[in-house]
Write an enzyme that holds these catalytic residues in place. Structure first.
Site, mmCIF file in Angstrom:
data_model
loop_
_atom_site.group_PDB
_atom_site.id
_atom_site.type_symbol
_atom_site.label_atom_id
_atom_site.label_comp_id
_atom_site.label_asym_id
_atom_site.label_seq_id
_atom_site.Cartn_x
_atom_site.Cartn_y
_atom_site.Cartn_z
ATOM 1 N N ALA A 11 0.808 -1.213 0.000
ATOM 2 C CA ALA A 11 0.000 0.000 0.000
ATOM 3 C C ALA A 11 0.845 1.268 0.000
ATOM 4 O O ALA A 11 0.319 2.348 -0.283
ATOM 5 C CB ALA A 11 -0.939 -0.003 1.198
ATOM 6 N N ARG A 15 7.907 -3.187 -5.432
ATOM 7 C CA ARG A 15 9.252 -3.631 -5.776
ATOM 8 C C ARG A 15 9.172 -4.700 -6.863
ATOM 9 O O ARG A 15 8.204 -5.458 -6.940
ATOM 10 C CB ARG A 15 9.972 -4.206 -4.555
ATOM 11 N N GLY A 80 -4.828 -6.707 -0.332
ATOM 12 C CA GLY A 80 -6.131 -7.283 -0.623
ATOM 13 C C GLY A 80 -7.219 -6.248 -0.869
ATOM 14 O O GLY A 80 -6.996 -5.039 -0.819
ATOM 15 N N HIS A 239 -2.392 -12.701 -3.052
ATOM 16 C CA HIS A 239 -2.502 -11.846 -1.875
ATOM 17 C C HIS A 239 -1.157 -11.877 -1.165
ATOM 18 O O HIS A 239 -0.613 -12.955 -0.899
ATOM 19 C CB HIS A 239 -3.612 -12.342 -0.938
ATOM 20 N N ASP A 240 -0.613 -10.709 -0.845
ATOM 21 C CA ASP A 240 0.750 -10.666 -0.312
ATOM 22 C C ASP A 240 0.904 -11.477 0.975
ATOM 23 O O ASP A 240 1.939 -12.118 1.193
ATOM 24 C CB ASP A 240 1.236 -9.230 -0.121
ATOM 25 N N THR A 241 -0.127 -11.490 1.817
ATOM 26 C CA THR A 241 -0.024 -12.281 3.041
ATOM 27 C C THR A 241 -0.027 -13.771 2.751
ATOM 28 O O THR A 241 0.636 -14.553 3.447
ATOM 29 C CB THR A 241 -1.147 -11.926 4.023
ATOM 30 N N ASN A 299 -6.162 -9.663 12.337
ATOM 31 C CA ASN A 299 -5.404 -8.449 12.051
ATOM 32 C C ASN A 299 -5.193 -7.662 13.336
ATOM 33 O O ASN A 299 -6.138 -7.428 14.096
ATOM 34 C CB ASN A 299 -6.167 -7.579 11.046
#
Length: 498
Positions: A11, A15, A80, A239-241, A299
């Site tokens: 966010a 990279r 997300g 999703h990055d997580t 979270n």
């Protein structure tokens, strides 16, 4: 030596990295880094997705300029919930909205007039946050938004960028699961629920699993970047997580993970979603993972409080490094003042140190004054929040957790890792820092046949990076946990109102 290109968009920055595989371990190299963030126009917040696309192409071009051998593949992961709408010709219908755009204010309550909160959770297993795709789209339904009326296809952010690379429209499972529009038991779109709230289901793409080959680079993309047209595009854990959790070494039963940064995502890797009334009450989420897994997680406002404190001190002329701040925190008196990191008072205060001091005064605690005292308060409070969440994860899953594995940038904070071990009474293993990028390239390597499974991939990652172990040390943590529990009961921030 095969190479894989990972595009990792967060966010606040993005990279492009190359992951080199020598048959036993991975080595990462950053090729290109760029800023990301919201664009404010006429009271709304958007993403500059065309700017992101340009930066991605720059990163791919830098690879082509540096390496003679083409990469095996490229894959993209992002944050997300956010999405783009396309018309019948596949063209973008405006810039995608940012998840913090105010159009979703009040939308969960209005949606629950059409379908109950219990039905939404029982279907999707996803925690209630107004930023979710479900409420973003529902706001467009309520507004009779012309973009929604003209839309032919919805693509989540990584799916949109994969489409521009390949020309194929699809929806990757892990990123789709963040939308709160997926039936978590069937692992397909919850079309019945969506019909009831008026969201058109014809715009939803066909779903694919992590590791799916989406095709090769379009000729125009290959020509613009200098890459070979044979390069494949892989839907990673988009999703990055999901990518970060895929890269956690030794994530066996009896282990919890924390993906640590501005936010902390603490959870377990399980086989099936937990949809109990207790899970809903605690606002726990069941997101899709790599290799058919579910990420049962919570979270938590991670290092946000301390980051904002440091930013305020710098603004006031106190330029204190992270190393200096943590050294001061280590010397400060232990367990003197505690806060709930997820208290709404700490969402967007103008002055975070003052907000922490005010919270302590209101709750009858000593007020931390010096930066080391404030930092100690932030870190001990976060460690106790981990302990609080860990107990709930154990109860919901029936697992007893003996090891916590911390990945992401926050795992470099050795004091926080030790405090986490102390507060939770568990062994803590820290590393890798670059979990998301490693998970991205690992899924590509499995897809390309270079690794047999996620188990083999995690073993390779363990061989690729240093890890540090922290054993719990004695302290007055049980009494502190009781005080911390009283603060949570007062604020009730763990429930559906999160």
């Amino acid at each position: 030596m095969p190479n894989f290109l990972a595009v990792d968009l967060g966010a606040s920055n993005g990279r492009v990295l190359v992951g080199r595989w020598d048959g036993a371990k991975f080595e990462l190299e950053q090729l290109h880094r760029f800023a990301n963030g919201p664009v404010h126009i006429l009271g709304h917040m958007y993403w500059d997705v065309l700017g992101l696309w340009s930066e991605i192409r720059t990163g791919l071009s830098k690879y082509a300029s540096k390496y003679k051998e083409p990469p095996v593949s490229v894959g993209i992961d992002t944050w997300g919930v956010d999405f783009a709408l396309l018309d019948r010709q596949g063209n973008l219908l405006g810039n995608p909205y940012h998840y913090r755009d105010p159009r979703t204010d009040g939308m969960p309550a209005r949606l629950f007039n059409r379908v109950t909160a219990e039905k939404v959770f029982d279907t999707t297993g996803i925690q209630f946050m107004q930023i979710n795709t479900l409420y973003q789209l529902f706001s467009m339904v309520e507004d009779n938004h012309p973009q929604l009326q003209a839309a032919d296809k919805l693509l989540m952010m990584p799916d949109l960028l994969h489409y521009w690379l390949t020309g194929r429209k699809s929806g990757e499972y892990t990123i789709a699961s963040t939308s709160q529009m997926l039936d978590c038991s069937r692992r397909d779109w919850a079309t019945g629920m969506l019909d009831r709230v008026g969201i058109p289901t014809h715009i939803l793409p066909d779903l694919v699993g992590p590791g799916t080959s989406l095709g090769r680079l379009l000729p125009e993309v290959a020509a613009e970047t200098g890459l070979d047209g044979s390069v494949s595009v892989i839907a990673t854990g988009s999703h990055d997580t999901a990518s970060a959790v895929a890269a956690v070494p030794g994530l066996d039963p009896g282990c919890a993970y924390i993906s640590s940064g501005t936010w902390s995502l603490m959870g377990l890797e399980i086989c099936a979603p937990v949809l109990s009334a207790e899970a809903m009450r605690l606002n726990i989420t069941n997101e899709g993972g790599v290799a058919g897994t579910i990420r049962l997680l919570k979270n938590i406002a991670g290092l946000w409080l301390l980051q904002e404190c440091r930013r305020r001190w710098q603004r006031d002329g106190l330029d204190i490094s992270w190393e200096e701040l943590l050294a001061l925190a280590a010397k400060a008196s232990p367990l003197r003042s505690l806060v709930d990191p997820d208290c709404p008072d700490f969402l967007i205060p103008a002055d975070m140190p003052a907000a922490i001091q005010s919270y302590c005064r209101k709750t009858g605690q000593p007020q931390p004054e010096a930066p080391g005292e404030v930092a100690r308060c932030c870190l001990e409070s976060l460690a106790l929040k981990y302990r609080h969440v860990l107990g709930r994860l154990e109860r919901l899953s029936g697992q007893k957790i003996s090891t916590i594995r911390i990945v992401g940038g926050g795992c470099q904070n050795r004091l926080l890792s030790q405090l986490t071990a102390d507060a939770c009474g568990c062994k803590v293993v820290a590393g890798p820092v670059e979990a998301t990028a490693l998970g991205n390239v690992m899924v590509q390597a499995i897809s390309g046949g270079y690794l047999e499974s996620i188990t083999a991939g995690r073993q390779a990652i363990a061989a690729s990076i240093p890890q540090e172990t922290f054993e719990p040390q004695p302290g007055n943590w049980e009494q502190a946990l009781g005080r911390f529990g009283d603060l949570l009961e007062t604020g009730a921030t763990d429930r559906l109102t999160d």
